[in-house]
Scaffold this active site. Structure first.
Site, PDB file in Angstrom:
ATOM      1  N   GLU A 164       1.746   2.030  -3.528  1.00 46.02           N
ATOM      2  CA  GLU A 164       0.411   1.965  -4.008  1.00 46.02           C
ATOM      3  C   GLU A 164       0.091   4.054  -4.279  1.00 46.02           C
ATOM      4  O   GLU A 164      -0.279   4.445  -4.651  1.00 46.02           O
ATOM      5  CB  GLU A 164       0.311   0.863  -3.664  1.00 46.02           C
TER       6      GLU A 164
ATOM      7  N   GLY B 227       1.005  -1.205  -0.229  1.00 43.60           N
ATOM      8  CA  GLY B 227      -0.140   0.236   0.406  1.00 43.60           C
ATOM      9  C   GLY B 227       0.707   1.272  -0.626  1.00 43.60           C
ATOM     10  O   GLY B 227       0.052   2.250  -0.142  1.00 43.60           O
TER      11      GLY B 227
HETATM   12  N1  DAK Z   1       1.287  -4.104   8.693  1.00 46.83           N
HETATM   13  C1  DAK Z   1       1.539  -4.362  10.668  1.00 46.83           C
HETATM   14  N2  DAK Z   1       2.077  -4.099  10.718  1.00 46.83           N
HETATM   15  C2  DAK Z   1       3.268  -3.445  10.149  1.00 46.83           C
HETATM   16  C3  DAK Z   1       3.735  -3.703   9.011  1.00 46.83           C
HETATM   17  C4  DAK Z   1       2.300  -3.452   8.074  1.00 46.83           C
HETATM   18  N3  DAK Z   1       2.409  -3.607   6.599  1.00 46.83           N
HETATM   19  N4  DAK Z   1       5.284  -3.364   8.608  1.00 46.83           N
HETATM   20  C5  DAK Z   1       5.251  -3.475   9.953  1.00 46.83           C
HETATM   21  N5  DAK Z   1       4.838  -3.461  10.652  1.00 46.83           N
HETATM   22  C6  DAK Z   1       4.832  -4.238  12.451  1.00 46.83           C
HETATM   23  C7  DAK Z   1       5.849  -4.993  13.071  1.00 46.83           C
HETATM   24  O1  DAK Z   1       4.517  -5.579  12.542  1.00 46.83           O
HETATM   25  C8  DAK Z   1       6.208  -4.479  13.551  1.00 46.83           C
HETATM   26  O2  DAK Z   1       5.706  -4.498  14.935  1.00 46.83           O
HETATM   27  P1  DAK Z   1       5.796  -5.243  16.227  1.00 46.83           P
HETATM   28  O3  DAK Z   1       6.545  -6.402  16.472  1.00 46.83           O
HETATM   29  O4  DAK Z   1       7.216  -4.354  16.986  1.00 46.83           O
HETATM   30  O5  DAK Z   1       4.519  -4.610  17.566  1.00 46.83           O
HETATM   31  C9  DAK Z   1       6.648  -3.173  13.636  1.00 46.83           C
HETATM   32  O6  DAK Z   1       5.840  -2.262  12.506  1.00 46.83           O
HETATM   33  C10 DAK Z   1       8.215  -3.215  13.089  1.00 46.83           C
HETATM   34  O7  DAK Z   1       8.368  -4.005  12.112  1.00 46.83           O
HETATM   35  P2  DAK Z   1       9.205  -4.733  11.866  1.00 46.83           P
HETATM   36  O8  DAK Z   1       9.737  -5.150  13.045  1.00 46.83           O
HETATM   37  O9  DAK Z   1       9.161  -6.119  11.309  1.00 46.83           O
HETATM   38  O10 DAK Z   1      10.651  -3.995  11.025  1.00 46.83           O
HETATM   39  P3  DAK Z   1      12.353  -4.092  10.457  1.00 46.83           P
HETATM   40  O11 DAK Z   1      12.898  -3.573  10.206  1.00 46.83           O
HETATM   41  O12 DAK Z   1      13.207  -5.561  10.741  1.00 46.83           O
HETATM   42  O13 DAK Z   1      11.366  -4.832   8.844  1.00 46.83           O
HETATM   43  C11 DAK Z   1       9.973  -4.527   7.192  1.00 46.83           C
HETATM   44  C12 DAK Z   1      10.455  -3.946   8.729  1.00 46.83           C
HETATM   45  C13 DAK Z   1       9.423  -3.342   6.420  1.00 46.83           C
HETATM   46  C14 DAK Z   1      11.106  -5.081   6.011  1.00 46.83           C
HETATM   47  C15 DAK Z   1       9.347  -5.810   7.595  1.00 46.83           C
HETATM   48  O14 DAK Z   1       8.452  -5.084   8.792  1.00 46.83           O
HETATM   49  C16 DAK Z   1       7.905  -6.096   6.971  1.00 46.83           C
HETATM   50  O15 DAK Z   1       8.096  -7.236   6.063  1.00 46.83           O
HETATM   51  N6  DAK Z   1       6.655  -5.122   6.989  1.00 46.83           N
HETATM   52  C17 DAK Z   1       5.440  -6.087   6.362  1.00 46.83           C
HETATM   53  C18 DAK Z   1       6.052  -5.353   4.458  1.00 46.83           C
HETATM   54  C19 DAK Z   1       4.673  -6.263   3.402  1.00 46.83           C
HETATM   55  O16 DAK Z   1       4.812  -7.231   3.347  1.00 46.83           O
HETATM   56  N7  DAK Z   1       4.085  -5.043   3.245  1.00 46.83           N
HETATM   57  C20 DAK Z   1       2.986  -5.359   2.641  1.00 46.83           C
HETATM   58  C21 DAK Z   1       1.503  -4.844   3.400  1.00 46.83           C
HETATM   59  S1  DAK Z   1       0.703  -5.966   2.383  1.00 46.83           S
HETATM   60  C22 DAK Z   1      -6.692  -4.834  -0.100  1.00 46.83           C
HETATM   61  C23 DAK Z   1      -6.317  -3.894   0.323  1.00 46.83           C
HETATM   62  C24 DAK Z   1      -4.711  -3.801   0.356  1.00 46.83           C
HETATM   63  C25 DAK Z   1      -3.967  -4.339  -0.269  1.00 46.83           C
HETATM   64  C26 DAK Z   1      -3.874  -5.653  -0.365  1.00 46.83           C
HETATM   65  C27 DAK Z   1      -5.581  -6.187  -0.435  1.00 46.83           C
HETATM   66  N8  DAK Z   1      -7.451  -6.046   0.452  1.00 46.83           N
HETATM   67  C28 DAK Z   1      -8.714  -4.811   1.080  1.00 46.83           C
HETATM   68  C29 DAK Z   1      -8.422  -6.652  -0.889  1.00 46.83           C
HETATM   69  C30 DAK Z   1      -2.337  -4.015   0.232  1.00 46.83           C
HETATM   70  C31 DAK Z   1      -1.737  -4.964   0.487  1.00 46.83           C
HETATM   71  C32 DAK Z   1      -0.504  -4.407   1.191  1.00 46.83           C
HETATM   72  O17 DAK Z   1      -0.836  -3.642   1.546  1.00 46.83           O
END
Ligand code: DAK
Length: 263
Positions: free
Chosen positions: A115, A112
């Site tokens: 996006e 997002g």
């Molecule tokens: N959501 C919720 N929390 C998140 C998050 C996210 N996207 N990204 C990070 N956090 C939180 C982590 O859970 C952690 O929380 P605590 O454990 O401290 O409570 C805190 O932020 C710090 O993150 P990290 O400890 O993981 O920090 P690092 O530096 O180690 O890693 C990172 C940073 C950005 C690489 C990692 O946090 C990561 O991989 N995050 C997820 C990134 C990701 O996959 N983003 C895409 C999300 S999916 C839809 C609508 C929209 C979408 C899809 C469908 N519909 C409704 C159909 C869009 C989807 C997406 O965006």
């Protein structure tokens, strides 16, 4: 006026700034963020003094780390559709704003986050910024227009690779593929973004709206229709106080004094 908790919203000298402010979740987007950005856009639309909008993330680490996965994990399919639609509508509204919108990407812009940035008119990024559509790693697909805007910006095959492989790319690679306009050192990003924002804010508002409208709508239609759109927007500039002032100032060898009236 809404009390903002998930964003920081300020207007300084014709420039509105919206900072995503959920640092504990790396500024992940949930429905509260969408509602607050929407309320800030209401204020911006009602304020004729605003000439440019800049989005950025609070803190040094993240712009937006994506949709909030903790929120999405509990959604029913219909709730997921509602969340996706709310995000889509907000991003379409940002694209339709009559003023230029800059994404100042200071860190992670994943899912997002990429996006959101793509719905802005262009992206400036810190050399520490990271972009990607990693939804496939979660078993889902982009839900805030990623498959659509990414393909239009960087081409079909590159968009497919990014969405399918779900890998994260750095700012320089994002610049090379045309996703990002310029990359700056982290401590120079804000100043450089403001420099461009101020330059754009010094222009006529009708011309900014015309450029945005013609380029965005023109890409949806054939060349001839796009050129006709341009003629109409050109005529509107000629009819606007800023259009007359700009050309008059040139002939009088002075700087234009654009009032920013939308006519
Ligand atoms: N959501 C919720 N929390 C998140 C998050 C996210 N996207 N990204 C990070 N956090 C939180 C982590 O859970 C952690 O929380 P605590 O454990 O401290 O409570 C805190 O932020 C710090 O993150 P990290 O400890 O993981 O920090 P690092 O530096 O180690 O890693 C990172 C940073 C950005 C690489 C990692 O946090 C990561 O991989 N995050 C997820 C990134 C990701 O996959 N983003 C895409 C999300 S999916 C839809 C609508 C929209 C979408 C899809 C469908 N519909 C409704 C159909 C869009 C989807 C997406 O965006």
């Amino acid at each position: 006026m809404m009390a903002y908790e998930n964003i920081i919203f300020e207007i300084q000298e014709h420039i509105a700034v919206i900072k995503f402010n959920r640092p504990k979740a790396l500024n992940a987007i949930n429905p509260a963020v969408l509602a607050e950005v929407s309320a800030a856009l209401d204020e911006i639309e009602a304020n004729r003094a605003v000439k440019v909008l800049v989005f950025t993330g609070e803190g040094e680490k993240s712009f937006i780390a994506g949709a909030d996965i903790a929120h999405m994990a509990n959604l029913s399919p219909l709730e997921g559709r509602k969340f996706s639609r709310e995000g889509q509508d907000l991003l379409l509204r940002i694209e339709k704003l009559p003023i230029p919108v800059i994404a100042c990407v200071n860190g992670f812009a994943l899912g997002g986050g990429t996006e959101f940035a793509m719905a802005c008119d262009f992206i400036y990024a810190s050399e520490k910024a990271k972009f990607g559509q990693p939804e496939s790693n979660l078993g889902i697909i982009p839900g805030f227009g990623g498959t659509q805007r990414l393909a239009r910006l960087v081409g079909k095959a590159m968009a497919k690779e990014l969405c399918m492989a779900g890998n994260v790319i750095g700012a320089e690679e994002a610049r090379q593929i045309g996703l990002v306009n310029k990359v700056f050192a982290a401590d120079a990003l804000w100043e450089e973004t403001m420099k461009t924002a101020k330059l754009i804010a010094s222009k006529g508002k009708v011309s900014m709206r015309g450029i945005k409208h013609c380029i965005d709508r023109g890409l949806d239609v054939d060349l001839r229709t796009g050129c006709y759109l341009e003629s109409d927007a050109f005529a509107l500039c000629m009819a606007s106080p800023d259009g007359s002032e700009g050309m008059k100032a040139f002939l009088e060898k002075r700087k234009p004094d654009f009032k920013g009236e939308l006519s």
